[in-house]
Design a protein around this motif. Structure first.
Motif, PDB file in Angstrom:
ATOM      1  N   GLU A 101       0.923  -1.031  -0.032  1.00  0.00           N
ATOM      2  CA  GLU A 101       0.148  -0.062   0.102  1.00  0.00           C
ATOM      3  C   GLU A 101       0.933   1.212  -0.128  1.00  0.00           C
ATOM      4  O   GLU A 101       0.565   2.279  -0.673  1.00  0.00           O
ATOM      5  N   ASN A 102       1.969   1.130   0.766  1.00  0.00           N
ATOM      6  CA  ASN A 102       3.054   2.330   0.848  1.00  0.00           C
ATOM      7  C   ASN A 102       3.577   2.498  -0.569  1.00  0.00           C
ATOM      8  O   ASN A 102       3.784   3.582  -1.004  1.00  0.00           O
ATOM      9  N   LYS A 104       2.482   1.851  -3.332  1.00  0.00           N
ATOM     10  CA  LYS A 104       1.391   2.421  -4.224  1.00  0.00           C
ATOM     11  C   LYS A 104       1.232   3.786  -4.214  1.00  0.00           C
ATOM     12  O   LYS A 104       0.951   4.582  -5.204  1.00  0.00           O
ATOM     13  N   ASN A 105       1.331   4.151  -2.986  1.00  0.00           N
ATOM     14  CA  ASN A 105       1.112   5.670  -2.660  1.00  0.00           C
ATOM     15  C   ASN A 105       2.477   6.703  -3.022  1.00  0.00           C
ATOM     16  O   ASN A 105       1.993   7.692  -3.243  1.00  0.00           O
ATOM     17  N   LYS A 106       3.464   6.039  -3.260  1.00  0.00           N
ATOM     18  CA  LYS A 106       4.625   6.827  -3.507  1.00  0.00           C
ATOM     19  C   LYS A 106       4.621   7.119  -4.783  1.00  0.00           C
ATOM     20  O   LYS A 106       4.119   7.080  -5.945  1.00  0.00           O
TER      21      LYS A 106
END
Length: 106
Positions: A101-102, A104-106
């Motif tokens: 998830e982290n 993807k968010n970057k």
């Protein structure tokens, strides 16, 4: 079942055993122990057994649910504790999902 009900039930059982002895063997155990049927202490025992029978009458009308789930404090708490043998959640899967998830968010 409270103390009084347990005591009453014990006295009813004693009375039932005594009546069984009278019926099968013509032997009155209470009278033989306490000095005859007309002795004062024998009459007290007979009276206590009779009162105990009256106290136990409500036991006839109790349902099995009342017996199992009475109004005791312990049964009303509904505590559920896990055991040491229970399955533990897989924290690695949670960590992997969080790291994806982290990313993807970057």
């Amino acid at each position: 079942m409270g103390f009084i009900h347990r005591l009453a039930l014990a006295l009813v059982i004693i009375g039932a055993i005594n009546w069984g002895l009278i019926g099968f063997f013509e032997f009155d155990l209470v009278a033989s122990i306490f000095g005859g049927q007309t002795a004062a202490f024998s009459r007290v025992i007979y009276a206590l057994v009779g009162i105990s029978g009256l106290i136990c009458i409500p036991l006839l009308f109790r349902t099995s649910e009342e017996e199992e789930f009475g109004t005791s404090r312990q049964s009303s708490r509904n505590l559920q504790y896990g055991t040491e043998f229970g399955e533990e959640p897989e924290f690695t899967d949670i960590n992997e999902a969080a790291s994806k998830e982290n990313e993807k968010n970057k």
